[in-house]
Design a protein around this motif. Structure first.
Motif, short mmCIF file in Angstrom:
data_model
loop_
_atom_site.label_atom_id
_atom_site.label_comp_id
_atom_site.label_asym_id
_atom_site.label_seq_id
_atom_site.Cartn_x
_atom_site.Cartn_y
_atom_site.Cartn_z
N THR A 153 60.99 51.51 110.22
CA THR A 153 59.63 51.08 110.57
C THR A 153 59.63 49.87 111.49
O THR A 153 58.61 49.56 112.10
N SER A 156 60.03 51.98 115.09
CA SER A 156 59.08 53.00 115.54
C SER A 156 58.07 53.33 114.45
O SER A 156 58.29 53.06 113.27
N ARG A 157 56.97 53.95 114.87
CA ARG A 157 55.95 54.42 113.95
C ARG A 157 56.43 55.69 113.25
O ARG A 157 57.23 56.44 113.80
N GLN A 158 55.91 55.91 112.07
CA GLN A 158 56.19 57.13 111.33
C GLN A 158 54.90 57.95 111.26
O GLN A 158 53.80 57.42 111.29
N SER A 159 55.04 59.25 111.13
CA SER A 159 53.87 60.12 111.08
C SER A 159 53.27 60.13 109.68
O SER A 159 53.98 59.94 108.69
N SER A 161 57.03 46.08 111.96
CA SER A 161 57.33 46.42 113.35
C SER A 161 57.82 45.22 114.18
O SER A 161 57.28 44.12 114.07
N ASN A 167 47.92 47.82 114.03
CA ASN A 167 48.52 49.11 114.38
C ASN A 167 49.60 49.51 113.38
O ASN A 167 49.76 50.69 113.05
N PHE A 168 50.36 48.52 112.91
CA PHE A 168 51.42 48.81 111.95
C PHE A 168 50.84 49.44 110.68
O PHE A 168 51.35 50.44 110.18
N GLN A 209 49.34 53.42 110.57
CA GLN A 209 50.16 54.60 110.87
C GLN A 209 50.23 55.62 109.74
O GLN A 209 50.88 56.65 109.87
#
Length: 249
Positions: free
Chosen positions: A46, A49-52, A74, A92-93, A96
């Motif tokens: 994390t 990158s972002r996770q779905s 992040s 944004n973190f 997600q």
């Protein structure tokens, strides 16, 4: 009684397939297996990158109800010149999809750059940006400074006033700060040696277990970095020293 959770960083590491995971275990079941040996796992991906939302849901479904994920925040939040400007990145973190973890969401780790010195105003503004809740779930935060200037009563005062834990980083390269500033403790234990089958020798494991006992509050202790090969064995050995069976608290 305090809830003490011992764990590792991540669960996908090829050398562990010959040392920790049972022979023939499918890679898709490694999280399921690891989460039944430990009470928590720190997710480091994390940071990069972002996770779905689908990944968060899949991970939540794979682990027991009493398991916890700690999340490394992040890099876009913690590497900017002024932490006070991290508000959009923090938003944004948390947007997600990690709310899919539900009660399995544990603390967020905010790891600072080794070059970042203590700036009281900037740190105060950053701590004020950390959200108290995600939906209806309270959030816990831990901050890991890696510069000696953070060994400062002013920093401890700021962290304590916001209920943010200061990470106990057992590390050869960065200062190890033992400060009680929140209703829980967070430790990253990074002095494992590959030539020691349990990562830490018996004396060191005894000292770490005694330290966790002395804290007398909920604690997360992660065996991470150092000789990563030995992390699962070290975590299992520390759990045993703490009188805990394999599995969540």
């Amino acid at each position: 009684m305090p809830d003490i959770r011992v764990g590792i960083g991540g669960w996908t590491y090829k050398p562990w397939r010959s040392l920790f995971y049972p022979p023939g275990l499918a890679q898709s079941r490694e999280l399921e297996y690891a989460s039944r040996q430990f009470g928590a796992i720190e997710i480091n991906s994390t940071f990069y990158s972002r996770q779905s939302p689908a990944s968060w849901r899949k991970w939540a479904d794979a682990v027991p109800d009493d398991f916890r994920f700690a999340l490394r925040a992040s890099r876009y939040c913690v590497t900017r010149p002024r932490l006070a400007d991290a508000g959009e990145g923090i938003g944004n973190f948390y947007a997600q999809g990690m709310d899919r973890l539900g009660a399995k969401l544990g603390p967020t780790l905010w790891m600072l750059s080794a070059r970042r010195a203590f700036d009281r105003d900037d740190i105060a503004a950053f701590l004020d940006l950390l959200p108290e809740r995600l939906g209806d779930r309270p959030l816990r935060h831990a901050i890991e400074p890696r510069h000696e200037s953070f060994r400062d009563p002013g920093f401890f005062e700021l962290a304590r006033s916001r209920g943010v834990a200061v990470v106990f980083g057992d590390d050869d390269d960065f200062p190890c700060i033992d400060a009680d500033t929140a209703d829980f403790r967070y430790a990253r234990l990074q002095r494992m040696r590959e030539e020691v089958m349990t990562g830490y020798d018996d004396a060191a494991l005894g000292r770490l277990a005694a330290l966790a006992g002395d804290w007398r509050k909920d604690s997360f202790l992660f065996l991470i970095n150092g000789a990563k090969l030995r992390a699962p064995a070290a975590a299992l050995a520390l759990q045993q020293r703490l009188g805990k069976a394999a599995g969540p608290a």
